[in-house]
Design an enzyme around this catalytic site. Sequence first.
Site, PDB file in Angstrom:
ATOM      1  N   ASP A 199      -9.975   3.375   5.468  1.00 18.03           N
ATOM      2  CA  ASP A 199     -10.527   2.017   5.505  1.00 18.03           C
ATOM      3  C   ASP A 199     -11.694   1.883   6.482  1.00 18.03           C
ATOM      4  O   ASP A 199     -12.662   1.170   6.206  1.00 18.03           O
ATOM      5  CB  ASP A 199      -9.445   1.007   5.944  1.00 18.03           C
ATOM      6  CG  ASP A 199      -8.346   0.881   4.909  1.00 18.03           C
ATOM      7  OD1 ASP A 199      -8.588   1.248   3.747  1.00 18.03           O
ATOM      8  OD2 ASP A 199      -7.252   0.417   5.265  1.00 18.03           O
TER       9      ASP A 199
HETATM   10  P1  NAP Z   1      -6.124   4.473   6.743  1.00 14.24           P
HETATM   11  O1  NAP Z   1      -7.084   3.555   6.124  1.00 14.24           O
HETATM   12  O2  NAP Z   1      -4.717   4.043   6.856  1.00 14.24           O
HETATM   13  O3  NAP Z   1      -6.213   5.861   5.947  1.00 14.24           O
HETATM   14  C1  NAP Z   1      -5.527   6.975   6.379  1.00 14.24           C
HETATM   15  C2  NAP Z   1      -5.768   8.096   5.373  1.00 14.24           C
HETATM   16  O4  NAP Z   1      -5.197   9.267   5.950  1.00 14.24           O
HETATM   17  C3  NAP Z   1      -5.082   7.872   4.040  1.00 14.24           C
HETATM   18  O5  NAP Z   1      -6.034   7.565   3.048  1.00 14.24           O
HETATM   19  C4  NAP Z   1      -4.323   9.186   3.753  1.00 14.24           C
HETATM   20  O6  NAP Z   1      -4.779   9.725   2.517  1.00 14.24           O
HETATM   21  C5  NAP Z   1      -4.736  10.096   4.910  1.00 14.24           C
HETATM   22  N1  NAP Z   1      -3.603  10.842   5.484  1.00 14.24           N
HETATM   23  C6  NAP Z   1      -2.344  10.431   5.675  1.00 14.24           C
HETATM   24  N2  NAP Z   1      -1.617  11.392   6.236  1.00 14.24           N
HETATM   25  C7  NAP Z   1      -2.439  12.462   6.382  1.00 14.24           C
HETATM   26  C8  NAP Z   1      -2.260  13.785   6.899  1.00 14.24           C
HETATM   27  N3  NAP Z   1      -1.092  14.211   7.382  1.00 14.24           N
HETATM   28  N4  NAP Z   1      -3.327  14.617   6.905  1.00 14.24           N
HETATM   29  C9  NAP Z   1      -4.520  14.197   6.423  1.00 14.24           C
HETATM   30  N5  NAP Z   1      -4.740  12.980   5.923  1.00 14.24           N
HETATM   31  C10 NAP Z   1      -3.701  12.118   5.897  1.00 14.24           C
HETATM   32  O7  NAP Z   1      -6.568   4.876   8.234  1.00 14.24           O
HETATM   33  P2  NAP Z   1      -7.798   4.376   9.115  1.00 14.24           P
HETATM   34  O8  NAP Z   1      -9.085   4.681   8.439  1.00 14.24           O
HETATM   35  O9  NAP Z   1      -7.521   4.944  10.468  1.00 14.24           O
HETATM   36  O10 NAP Z   1      -7.677   2.795   9.118  1.00 14.24           O
HETATM   37  C11 NAP Z   1      -6.686   2.080   9.842  1.00 14.24           C
HETATM   38  C12 NAP Z   1      -6.146   0.934   9.012  1.00 14.24           C
HETATM   39  O11 NAP Z   1      -5.103   0.269   9.743  1.00 14.24           O
HETATM   40  C13 NAP Z   1      -7.194  -0.123   8.699  1.00 14.24           C
HETATM   41  O12 NAP Z   1      -6.929  -0.716   7.455  1.00 14.24           O
HETATM   42  C14 NAP Z   1      -6.958  -1.125   9.804  1.00 14.24           C
HETATM   43  O13 NAP Z   1      -7.436  -2.424   9.477  1.00 14.24           O
HETATM   44  C15 NAP Z   1      -5.442  -1.098   9.872  1.00 14.24           C
HETATM   45  N6  NAP Z   1      -5.043  -1.681  11.143  1.00 14.24           N
HETATM   46  C16 NAP Z   1      -5.168  -0.969  12.286  1.00 14.24           C
HETATM   47  C17 NAP Z   1      -4.914  -1.574  13.498  1.00 14.24           C
HETATM   48  C18 NAP Z   1      -5.101  -0.880  14.800  1.00 14.24           C
HETATM   49  O14 NAP Z   1      -4.901  -1.530  15.803  1.00 14.24           O
HETATM   50  N7  NAP Z   1      -5.480   0.387  14.805  1.00 14.24           N
HETATM   51  C19 NAP Z   1      -4.515  -2.887  13.531  1.00 14.24           C
HETATM   52  C20 NAP Z   1      -4.398  -3.584  12.329  1.00 14.24           C
HETATM   53  C21 NAP Z   1      -4.658  -2.943  11.152  1.00 14.24           C
HETATM   54  P3  NAP Z   1      -3.858  10.789   1.734  1.00 14.24           P
HETATM   55  O15 NAP Z   1      -2.569  10.078   1.452  1.00 14.24           O
HETATM   56  O16 NAP Z   1      -4.641  11.133   0.503  1.00 14.24           O
HETATM   57  O17 NAP Z   1      -3.680  11.935   2.648  1.00 14.24           O
END
Ligand code: NAP
Length: 459
Positions: free
Chosen positions: A384
């Site tokens: 994301d």
């Molecule tokens: P993400 O959008 O959750 O994407 C993570 C990606 O990692 C997935 O597409 C997955 O694809 C891949 N993945 C999962 N396990 C894996 C592994 N073992 N090895 C390699 N790849 C792996 O992560 P992000 O880009 O860090 O975004 C964070 C999300 O959390 C955002 O939507 C954000 O708004 C939300 N959020 C975060 C917080 C915060 O405080 N950090 C707070 C509120 C919301 P595959 O399944 O194809 O592997």
Amino acid sequence: MTVKVLINISYFAVALLFILGLKAMSSPVTARRGIIWAGVGMVLATLVTFAWPHMGNYALMVIALALGGGLSWWSGKTVKMTDMPQMVALYNGMGGGAAAAIAAIELSRGETHAPMAAALATMGGLIGTISFSGSLVAFAKLQGIMRKTFRLPAQNAVNIILAMLTIISGFGIVAASHAATLQIFIFFALALVLGAVITMPIGGADMPVVISLFNALTGLAVGFEGYVLNNPALIIAGIVVGSAGTLLTQLMARAMNRPITNILFKPITGEAQTGGTGIAGTLKEVSALDAASMLRYAQKVIIVPGYGMAVGQAQHKVKEMSVLLEEAGVGVKFAIHPVAGRMPGHMNVLLAEAGVSYDKIFDLEEINGEFAQTDVALVIGANDVVNPAARTEKSSPIYGMPVLNVDHAHTVIVIKRGKGAGYSGIENALFYADNTRMLYGTAQQVVNEVIKHIKELSS
Ligand code: NAP
């Protein structure tokens, strides 16, 4: 010197420790120290409680402390980093519940309360109870115990009616100054249902922000109950938690470009997540060897870690790879999105744990302009936070969220296991772009292979 004066001096020291601890937590360099200071403050505040005159049953207090302390020690030691948000939700819910319990006991003591004390006890009870049941729902969702987001028909109207009924029954308690047990029971029951009903429709992507909001509310409730109990440490701790929680909530909501009102009243639903325009292009796979040579012979590489790096526990391998690349003359930087992973600072903590030096780690605003002059942007388990739809697709649920502009780099290599969506559940056009290559596998295993090939290329 009387016991009361000693207690107040200790509380002053507690307040200082909380404030200094919180200040130190604002930088990864001093964060550990900050946690220790705040922890010492908490121990001191707890010990001072025993010095209060007429505290009552000391044996019960010791049993409660041993149970609570033991459970939190065990869960703190065993929790996985990626499960931290639900752990915070649970602890936070307990704080709200404790504040509500104080309010319930105070209100049902059978004593007549001054209007101010009754009003603050009731408000603290309301906020604490909402935070309690809401946090438990948040915990259940993040832990996978409650899988669905339940949205009632006319959800917002139900929320408003429930809120009105709860507030009216709270007014009844304050007006009575000595409320009947049934009246108090109804008030708390309504508040419990309200907290759960507000939280149930909120989707996983918004949940960390909601937890932070409940955390701020818990602080406020604790502060109110501190006033009712005439306990300065509770007032100060409540204010510190309340204001820090409010700031954190604002920062997270801004980083996701989701106003708090939208998070609470216009949750991202399953239908919205799967919507959006079709994506042109194909997924183009790259081998670990080819990825290694692209990285090894680049001049400038920016590594973008995300949730997948955390799940895959790949941070140590990533650090090893970055050192190898630097030894080969490649300029390496790390770009961190404020909501990458599952909690604020998630990536900073992992990279710090792996020993990546802070001067190589850059925030979104600092580094976003550099992608256009970057040979390879290496995305490790992020989705994301690198989705260009946030900039370009008005119909996307994440439109307007600031993202890392990795698509501006000459080449993008994305490490992920397959076609899994990100946390918000939406597709990502970045993976289909002409300049993107997909390197499939779990983060640790893939980075390990890349390391092996970089070593071969450099020998
Ligand atoms: P993400 O959008 O959750 O994407 C993570 C990606 O990692 C997935 O597409 C997955 O694809 C891949 N993945 C999962 N396990 C894996 C592994 N073992 N090895 C390699 N790849 C792996 O992560 P992000 O880009 O860090 O975004 C964070 C999300 O959390 C955002 O939507 C954000 O708004 C939300 N959020 C975060 C917080 C915060 O405080 N950090 C707070 C509120 C919301 P595959 O399944 O194809 O592997």
